[in-house]
Enzyme design. Structure first.
Site, mmCIF file in Angstrom:
data_model
loop_
_atom_site.group_PDB
_atom_site.id
_atom_site.type_symbol
_atom_site.label_atom_id
_atom_site.label_comp_id
_atom_site.label_asym_id
_atom_site.label_seq_id
_atom_site.Cartn_x
_atom_site.Cartn_y
_atom_site.Cartn_z
ATOM 1 N N GLN A 15 -7.639 -4.168 2.255
ATOM 2 C CA GLN A 15 -7.883 -3.211 1.172
ATOM 3 C C GLN A 15 -8.852 -3.847 0.191
ATOM 4 O OE1 GLN A 15 -6.259 -0.263 1.377
ATOM 5 N NE2 GLN A 15 -6.900 0.724 -0.521
ATOM 6 N N HIS B 7 -1.662 -9.583 -3.820
ATOM 7 C CA HIS B 7 -2.427 -8.675 -4.690
ATOM 8 C C HIS B 7 -3.105 -9.451 -5.826
ATOM 9 C CE1 HIS B 7 -3.593 -4.948 -6.564
ATOM 10 N NE2 HIS B 7 -2.860 -4.221 -5.733
ATOM 11 N N ASN C 247 0.834 -1.192 0.000
ATOM 12 C CA ASN C 247 0.000 0.000 0.000
ATOM 13 C C ASN C 247 0.881 1.259 0.000
ATOM 14 O OD1 ASN C 247 -2.396 1.738 0.337
ATOM 15 N ND2 ASN C 247 -3.401 -0.182 0.910
ATOM 16 N N HIS D 68 3.394 0.141 -2.769
ATOM 17 C CA HIS D 68 3.720 -1.290 -2.858
ATOM 18 C C HIS D 68 5.225 -1.575 -2.842
ATOM 19 C CE1 HIS D 68 -0.417 -2.116 -3.016
ATOM 20 N NE2 HIS D 68 -0.627 -2.074 -4.311
ATOM 21 N N ASP E 276 -11.497 1.609 -3.324
ATOM 22 C CA ASP E 276 -10.063 1.420 -3.085
ATOM 23 C C ASP E 276 -9.788 1.951 -1.691
ATOM 24 O OD1 ASP E 276 -7.385 0.882 -3.282
ATOM 25 O OD2 ASP E 276 -6.960 2.317 -4.884
ATOM 26 N N TYR F 151 -6.085 -10.675 -8.175
ATOM 27 C CA TYR F 151 -7.312 -10.116 -8.752
ATOM 28 C C TYR F 151 -8.301 -11.257 -8.987
ATOM 29 C CZ TYR F 151 -5.118 -5.578 -9.979
ATOM 30 O OH TYR F 151 -4.515 -4.350 -9.958
ATOM 31 N N GLU G 156 -6.959 -7.393 -0.093
ATOM 32 C CA GLU G 156 -5.569 -7.458 0.350
ATOM 33 C C GLU G 156 -5.509 -7.255 1.861
ATOM 34 O OE1 GLU G 156 -3.457 -4.509 -2.293
ATOM 35 O OE2 GLU G 156 -5.490 -4.472 -3.123
#
Length: 344
Positions: free
Chosen positions: A282, A178, A79, A105, A244, A180, A309
């Site tokens: 997150q 991370h 982050n 990150h 986000d 998706y 996350e």
């Protein structure tokens, strides 16, 4: 020891990059030691049809040029860090400003951009990867020994065990995965119809550059409230640009693991449940995904996936009221994620 799957993705001969498959029945996961990255997760739907439910690329070289962080193991600090700097024990550390004057990150070459060493691999069980981060890497203090294990638990659970040990200096550590997710399958379009429940009754609000203000505010009565299950798209128009945001998870005291979220996609019947030992998550709806050319030539668009996350709070190094991410020599950072997948 089972031999790893040879990498079919184009790389140069000098790079020791391979793909490791974990497989149990119809459930399979592919991971590469480039960035300790999750390449695919294949699951059956309620009819037994198999689909890959994570986004990614065809080529390792695409991961090297990636700005989406598809499937990456993020570190040393996931982050954002505001102003690309922080103070620790009276010393100011300056970091790469790779995101509008801030650090994102882990900097311009984080842990998802390095080659990890595979320490142990068993196809029906687990893969363990290690990385030794050096003092001053991306501006962070001290040598750090990092280990991550991806492992099956039972028939339908995938766990991530992330650990990091500072060798000689105190340092912030905040590792994250991370990945998706699109439970309808990567080809199924946006995730607006996914139902999600997030077990967090507060968030850490951010400024226009997505840096936390330091406040912790309740979600009740806002479009951030997913305490009861509802579709991601149901109040999406109230969130400019998409979700986000870091959720402050509930019921984190005195438990080894606590619930994070439940995601369900009705057409496939697939459900994903997530637990962690960390205080935040997150929730990100791939708002910055713009025409990325993915697996099989598929073009991914905005809102084509969601990320959950688990983490410490963003920019904790600059907010004393947030849970500390500082780990001292002699201590070990431990971060656990457990996913359970079903289809009904």
């Amino acid at each position: 020891m089972v031999e790893p799957t040879l990498c079919t993705l184009p790389v140069t001969a000098t790079e020791e990059i391979k793909v490791y498959e974990l497989k149990k029945g119809d459930f399979s996961v592919k991971i590469t030691n480039y960035g300790a990255t999750v390449l695919s997760v294949i699951l059956p739907d309620k009819h037994g049809k198999l689909d890959d439910v994570v986004l990614g690329y065809n080529s390792i070289n695409d991961y090297k040029n990636d700005t989406t962080y598809f499937g990456g193991l993020i570190g040393r600090v996931a982050n954002r860090i505001g102003g690309a700097k922080f103070k620790l024990n009276g010393v100011e550390y300056k970091l790469p400003a790779n995101d509008h004057g801030n650090t994102l990150h882990g900097g311009s070459r984080g842990f998802c951009d390095v080659i990890w060493t595979v320490e142990d691999y068993q196809e029906d069980s687990h893969v363990t990867l290690t990385y030794n981060s050096f003092d001053g890497e991306q501006g962070f203090p001290g040598d750090l020994s990092v280990k991550v294990t991806y492992m099956f638990i039972g028939a339908n659970k995938l766990a991530l065990d992330m650990q990091a040990t500072p060798l000689n200096k105190a340092t912030p550590v905040n590792l994250a995965s991370h990945t998706y997710w699109n439970l309808g399958g990567a080809t199924s379009g946006n995730i607006f119809s996914h139902t999600i429940q997030i077990f967090g009754s507060k968030i850490t609000p951010v400024d226009d550059k997505l840096i936390p203000t330091g406040q912790i505010t309740p979600v009740k009565g806002t479009a951030y409230d997913f305490l009861q299950p509802r579709t991601i798209g149901s109040k999406f128009s109230e969130i400019p640009g998409g979700y986000d945001i870091n959720y402050v998870l509930d019921n984190t005291e005195g438990k080894h693991l606590h619930r994070v979220a439940i995601v369900h996609e009705s057409k496939s019947g697939r459900k994903m449940e997530l637990w962690t030992n960390k205080p935040g998550v997150q929730f990100y709806t791939s708002n910055m995904l713009e025409n990325a050319k993915g697996k099989g030539g598929l073009v991914y668009h905005k809102y084509g996936a969601l990320c959950l996350e688990t983490q410490g709070f963003p920019d904790s190094v600059n907010h004393p009221n947030f849970p500390s991410q500082i780990v001292n020599p002699g201590e070990t950072y431990k971060h656990i994620m457990v996913y359970r997948f079903t289809a009904l």
